[in-house]
Design an enzyme around this catalytic site. Structure first.
Site, mmCIF file in Angstrom:
data_model
loop_
_atom_site.group_PDB
_atom_site.id
_atom_site.type_symbol
_atom_site.label_atom_id
_atom_site.label_comp_id
_atom_site.label_asym_id
_atom_site.label_seq_id
_atom_site.Cartn_x
_atom_site.Cartn_y
_atom_site.Cartn_z
ATOM 1 N N GLU A 1 0.832 -1.204 0.000
ATOM 2 C CA GLU A 1 0.000 0.000 0.000
ATOM 3 C C GLU A 1 0.863 1.249 0.000
ATOM 4 O OE1 GLU A 1 -2.477 1.588 -0.529
ATOM 5 O OE2 GLU A 1 -4.224 1.150 0.699
ATOM 6 N N ASP B 1 -1.602 10.956 -4.836
ATOM 7 C CA ASP B 1 -2.154 12.073 -5.608
ATOM 8 C C ASP B 1 -3.042 12.980 -4.777
ATOM 9 O OD1 ASP B 1 -4.323 10.145 -5.325
ATOM 10 O OD2 ASP B 1 -5.391 11.377 -6.779
ATOM 11 N N ASP C 1 -4.169 5.474 6.261
ATOM 12 C CA ASP C 1 -4.750 6.680 6.854
ATOM 13 C C ASP C 1 -5.654 6.236 8.011
ATOM 14 O OD1 ASP C 1 -5.539 9.351 7.096
ATOM 15 O OD2 ASP C 1 -7.084 9.190 5.573
HETATM 16 P P1 IMP Z 1 -7.619 4.456 4.663
HETATM 17 O O1 IMP Z 1 -8.581 3.405 4.231
HETATM 18 O O2 IMP Z 1 -8.310 5.586 5.380
HETATM 19 O O3 IMP Z 1 -6.442 3.943 5.423
HETATM 20 O O4 IMP Z 1 -7.147 5.180 3.359
HETATM 21 C C1 IMP Z 1 -6.182 4.738 2.573
HETATM 22 C C2 IMP Z 1 -6.296 5.408 1.210
HETATM 23 O O5 IMP Z 1 -6.679 6.800 1.277
HETATM 24 C C3 IMP Z 1 -4.946 5.401 0.586
HETATM 25 O O6 IMP Z 1 -4.707 4.205 -0.095
HETATM 26 C C4 IMP Z 1 -5.014 6.606 -0.339
HETATM 27 O O7 IMP Z 1 -5.601 6.228 -1.559
HETATM 28 C C5 IMP Z 1 -5.919 7.572 0.353
HETATM 29 N N1 IMP Z 1 -5.155 8.602 1.107
HETATM 30 C C6 IMP Z 1 -5.193 8.813 2.437
HETATM 31 N N2 IMP Z 1 -4.405 9.824 2.796
HETATM 32 C C7 IMP Z 1 -3.822 10.282 1.657
HETATM 33 C C8 IMP Z 1 -2.864 11.336 1.393
HETATM 34 O O8 IMP Z 1 -2.376 12.071 2.269
HETATM 35 N N3 IMP Z 1 -2.516 11.486 0.090
HETATM 36 C C9 IMP Z 1 -3.017 10.710 -0.902
HETATM 37 N N4 IMP Z 1 -3.891 9.716 -0.692
HETATM 38 C C10 IMP Z 1 -4.301 9.494 0.575
HETATM 39 MG MG MG Z 2 -3.923 3.527 -1.691
#
Ligand code: IMP
Ligand code: MG
Length: 197
Positions: A116, A176, A120
């Site tokens: 990955e 991005d 986040d």
């Molecule tokens: P999670 O499911 O909240 O952990 O989100 C993960 C996904 O959110 C990542 O794979 C990214 O596609 C997107 N994402 C979260 N934070 C960022 C960031 O700061 N920059 C770019 N994409 C992000």
């Molecule tokens: Mg991602």
């Protein structure tokens, strides 16, 4: 054109810079990323030595550059797969994740490593880990280049991590903002974007 648009927007904004200042600010330099990817590849190669083939599962789109660099530095037998997910934007269920593109190959009996770009809230990696575990692999582990630890909503057991970063929106090295800046060689911060997804 896209960069020019952004530069122009900033030029018209009092107090903002000109074209030269429109680049994201460096958070993790190209050199530091490359050094850390080297270390991760060494560690992963040691951990999976003599265990047969490792299936690297890149999460599209963001992980494509990290996956390419990591995969080429491994010294163990490996194959490459891709998977794509998206977060439900307007769902009443917070953090719900949807599978957009599945693997092409079976991972039954194989060691799988999810690759990955960024963790986040943790929902994506948790969803993928649980889903892939149902497919009878020999093992499922996860590797992320960056993590925003203070944003975690679910507890995620990452097996390999490049860097912990603060709660800022980052771009570059695959990441991005509205499809921009994915091909920057470093990880940068867009100073006027709030990390609120
Ligand atoms: P999670 O499911 O909240 O952990 O989100 C993960 C996904 O959110 C990542 O794979 C990214 O596609 C997107 N994402 C979260 N934070 C960022 C960031 O700061 N920059 C770019 N994409 C992000
Ligand atoms: Mg991602």
């Amino acid at each position: 054109m896209v960069l020019l648009d952004r530069a122009l927007t900033r030029c018209q904004d009092p107090g903002r810079g000109v074209v030269a200042e429109s680049q994201p600010k460096v958070l993790i330099s190209e050199r530091d990323i490359q050094r850390r990817v080297d270390e991760l590849a060494t560690q992963i190669s040691q951990d999976y030595a003599d265990q047969g083939e490792l299936v690297l599962i890149g999460v599209l789109k963001g992980a494509f550059i990290f996956l390419a660099d990591l995969a080429r530095r491994l010294t163990i037998p490996r194959t490459i797969e891709f998977i794509a997910v998206s977060s439900y934007q307007n769902s009443r269920v917070s953090g719900a994740v949807r599978l957009v593109m599945d693997l092409r190959a079976s991972i039954a009996g194989k060691h799988a490593l999810i690759v990955e770009d960024i963790v986040d809230t943790g929902h994506t990696i948790e969803y993928l880990t649980e889903m892939l575990k149902t497919r009878s692999p020999a093992s499922v582990r996860s590797c992320a280049l960056v993590r925003k630890a203070e944003r975690a909503q679910v507890e995620v057991d990452l097996d390999y991590l490049g860097f912990d970063i603060p709660d800022v929106w980052v771009v570059g090295y695959g990441l991005d903002y509205a499809e921009r800046d994915r091909t920057l060689p470093y990880i940068g911060v867009l100073e006027d974007v709030e990390a609120d997804t």
